[in-house]
Design a protein around this motif. Structure first.
Motif, mmCIF file in Angstrom:
data_model
loop_
_atom_site.group_PDB
_atom_site.id
_atom_site.type_symbol
_atom_site.label_atom_id
_atom_site.label_comp_id
_atom_site.label_asym_id
_atom_site.label_seq_id
_atom_site.Cartn_x
_atom_site.Cartn_y
_atom_site.Cartn_z
ATOM 1 N N ALA A 1 49.279 45.333 34.757
ATOM 2 C CA ALA A 1 49.402 44.022 35.410
ATOM 3 C C ALA A 1 48.048 43.320 35.571
ATOM 4 C CB ALA A 1 50.097 44.175 36.763
ATOM 5 N N PRO A 2 46.984 43.993 36.045
ATOM 6 C CA PRO A 2 45.676 43.308 36.102
ATOM 7 C C PRO A 2 45.167 42.896 34.731
ATOM 8 C CG PRO A 2 45.671 45.257 37.498
ATOM 9 C CD PRO A 2 46.930 45.308 36.698
ATOM 10 N N ILE B 1 47.002 41.961 32.171
ATOM 11 C CA ILE B 1 47.744 40.757 31.780
ATOM 12 C C ILE B 1 47.230 39.542 32.546
ATOM 13 C CG2 ILE B 1 50.014 39.653 31.830
ATOM 14 C CD1 ILE B 1 51.252 42.378 31.313
ATOM 15 N N ARG B 2 46.991 39.716 33.860
ATOM 16 C CA ARG B 2 46.468 38.596 34.650
ATOM 17 C C ARG B 2 45.095 38.155 34.157
ATOM 18 N NH1 ARG B 2 48.885 41.431 39.133
ATOM 19 N NH2 ARG B 2 46.887 42.458 39.554
ATOM 20 N N GLN B 3 44.270 39.099 33.764
ATOM 21 C CA GLN B 3 42.947 38.750 33.244
ATOM 22 C C GLN B 3 43.064 37.978 31.939
ATOM 23 O OE1 GLN B 3 40.448 42.123 32.562
ATOM 24 N NE2 GLN B 3 38.667 40.913 31.975
ATOM 25 N N LYS B 4 43.987 38.403 31.069
ATOM 26 C CA LYS B 4 44.188 37.687 29.813
ATOM 27 C C LYS B 4 44.665 36.262 30.063
ATOM 28 C CE LYS B 4 43.134 40.761 26.677
ATOM 29 N NZ LYS B 4 42.058 40.529 25.680
ATOM 30 N N VAL B 5 45.614 36.110 30.980
ATOM 31 C CA VAL B 5 46.125 34.770 31.295
ATOM 32 C C VAL B 5 45.028 33.912 31.901
ATOM 33 C CG1 VAL B 5 47.770 33.508 32.720
ATOM 34 C CG2 VAL B 5 48.492 35.585 31.554
ATOM 35 N N ARG B 6 44.209 34.499 32.790
ATOM 36 C CA ARG B 6 43.136 33.747 33.429
ATOM 37 C C ARG B 6 42.082 33.308 32.419
ATOM 38 N NH1 ARG B 6 41.514 37.467 36.423
ATOM 39 N NH2 ARG B 6 43.099 37.185 38.036
ATOM 40 N N ARG C 1 43.454 30.505 30.333
ATOM 41 C CA ARG C 1 43.470 29.254 31.097
ATOM 42 C C ARG C 1 42.070 28.658 31.190
ATOM 43 N NH1 ARG C 1 45.970 30.208 36.713
ATOM 44 N NH2 ARG C 1 47.676 30.835 35.325
#
Length: 242
Positions: free
Chosen positions: A172-173, A175-180, A183
């Motif tokens: 999960a972290p 994936i969040r890092q990739k999305v961030r 963005r």
């Protein structure tokens, strides 16, 4: 690893005394051998033990484990002949506790460090798949052994928990890092394009201003041919009067 190696002894005695199929009788022996080999490698690479020393040490431990298991098998068989089944149940419980303890130590590490480390998810998947196949094998025994299913189901559930922790603390972290980061790249791209777009808008405004200056006034825009003709006739009549 040493816990799993120790767990193979009562588990092997339990499977043999319970007359499980050959695969389930051999599986604990393989577990013990592989666990001992993996465990002794820690001394070889970390403590710089020599190969001969490692082989001699792990060979002695393996011989002791093998002797203990053989003795347990004969003792359990003798107890079964006297219609005493609690020793077999005890071996199943002990093996379950040792196998679970080998997995639960990873839960403590996850709790302390808030991440899954020091373990391969490929290994976890293979071990969990082995538990599933063992469950299927126990299920298709001539007589359903509930304790045998509990042994393998407990370890399977614990491995699934490790997978879940890996998804929460690792996946999960990530994936969040990739999305961030994606963005942020989009925002940087939009910021880089903004000055160019402003210059383009100014150029359009200037061009529109020039075009508007070239367009005649509203009095000439709405002039029709008839109005032009009437103006000419009025102009000629005014000349004649003069």
């Amino acid at each position: 690893m040493l816990l799993w190696a120790c767990a193979g002894v009562p588990l092997g005695a339990y499977n043999i005394a319970s007359n499980f199929n050959i695969a389930l009788q051999i599986q604990p022996q393989i577990l013990t051998v592989l666990s001992l080999i993996t465990w002794i490698q820690c001394y070889h690479y970390d403590d710089k033990w020599g190969v001969l020393r490692c082989c001699a040490f792990v060979g002695c431990i393996g011989a002791i484990f093998g002797g203990v298991e053989v003795g347990l098998v004969f003792a359990l068989k003798a107890a079964q002949r006297e219609d005493r089944h609690w020793p077999v149940t005890l071996m199943g419980v002990v093996s379950t506790v040792l196998l679970s303890a080998g997995v639960l130590r990873h839960y403590w590490d996850i709790y302390v460090h808030r991440t899954v480390r020091g373990i391969s998810f490929i290994f976890v998947g293979i071990d969990a798949a082995g538990d599933v196949f063992s469950l299927v094998s126990v299920f298709f025994q001539p007589t359903l052994d509930v304790l045998g299913m509990v042994i393998y189901a407990t370890e399977f559930v614990l491995w699934c928990g490790v997978f879940a922790c890996g998804g929460y603390f690792n996946l999960a972290p990530w994936i969040r890092q990739k999305v961030r980061s994606r963005r942020q790249r989009r925002e940087e791209t939009s910021i880089d394009l903004a000055p160019g777009q402003g210059e383009g808008d100014d150029g359009v405004d200037i061009a529109n201003d020039v075009n508007l200056r070239q367009v005649p006034s509203s009095t000439s825009v709405f002039r029709t041919p008839s109005s032009v003709l009437s103006e000419r006739m009025l102009h000629q009549s005014s000349r004649q009067d003069d």
